[in-house]
Design an enzyme around this catalytic site. Structure first.
Site, PDB file in Angstrom:
ATOM      1  N   ALA A  10      82.753 -21.015   8.159  1.00 55.47           N
ATOM      2  CA  ALA A  10      82.500 -21.767   6.919  1.00 55.47           C
ATOM      3  C   ALA A  10      82.165 -20.534   5.833  1.00 55.47           C
ATOM      4  O   ALA A  10      81.223 -19.819   5.991  1.00 55.47           O
ATOM      5  CB  ALA A  10      81.631 -22.971   6.934  1.00 55.47           C
ATOM      6  N   HIS A  49      88.583 -24.401  -5.881  1.00 57.47           N
ATOM      7  CA  HIS A  49      89.973 -23.576  -4.931  1.00 57.47           C
ATOM      8  C   HIS A  49      91.240 -23.730  -6.113  1.00 57.47           C
ATOM      9  O   HIS A  49      91.894 -22.527  -6.203  1.00 57.47           O
ATOM     10  CB  HIS A  49      90.333 -24.407  -3.807  1.00 57.47           C
ATOM     11  CG  HIS A  49      89.815 -24.121  -2.723  1.00 57.47           C
ATOM     12  ND1 HIS A  49      90.447 -23.632  -1.607  1.00 57.47           N
ATOM     13  CD2 HIS A  49      88.508 -24.263  -2.370  1.00 57.47           C
ATOM     14  CE1 HIS A  49      89.575 -23.203  -0.504  1.00 57.47           C
ATOM     15  NE2 HIS A  49      88.387 -23.648  -0.922  1.00 57.47           N
TER      16      HIS A  49
END
Length: 167
Positions: A10, A49
């Site tokens: 992560a 993102h």
């Protein structure tokens, strides 16, 4: 055509690396997103993102049907699937046969005309989870990653934003 699998933990820099690799191919890149904005925190992640990628991507939101999305977008620019671990989670939650779906993906990837870059998480480096669901997911992710890595032309492991070539 080229199949690249990018794995790591992560916040390791996997997605940023995958975006860079995808943009290196000619044509307009295609972003195949498996995440769903089911809560505010996930919506914020998706927005970050999108902002980082910019607007030059063709975007497809595909929480379950990754194989049809890859086939539908084949023949154009490179595709980025982000990410296989969320896809696996979606499949398991929908009670779909994840092993069949993963094997179908592995069967399609070598036949694609356009490059594909796939992001996945390496979830098996920590302690053994304390519940059956988490152990089942961890095991499924490990199996999925092995199957996809086997058919990939290249595999990278990203740590602290630094890629290491595995294959």
């Amino acid at each position: 055509m080229t199949i690249i699998l990018i794995t790591g933990g992560a916040r390791s820099g996997k997605s940023k690396r995958a975006e860079t690799r995808t943009r290196a191919f000619p044509g307009q890149p295609v972003y195949i997103a498996t995440a769903e904005a089911l809560d505010g925190e996930m919506a914020e992640r998706i927005a970050r993102h999108r902002a980082r990628r910019g607007t030059d991507w063709i975007e497809r939101e595909v929480p379950l049907d990754v194989v049809p999305a890859l086939l539908a977008t084949d023949g154009g620019g490179a595709r980025l699937v982000d990410c296989l671990t969320l896809w696996l989670s979606n499949l398991m939650h929908a009670e779909r046969d994840w092993e069949h779906e993963v094997n179908a993906l592995a069967g399609v990837l070598p036949r694609l005309k356009s490059p594909a870059v796939l992001v996945t998480n390496e979830v098996g480096l920590g302690i053994v989870p304390d519940n059956a669901l988490a152990r089942s997911f961890r095991d499924a992710a490990g199996i999925m990653n092995q199957i996809i890595a086997d058919v990939a032309d290249e595999v990278e492991f990203v740590v602290a934003g630094l890629p290491m070539k595995l294959k």
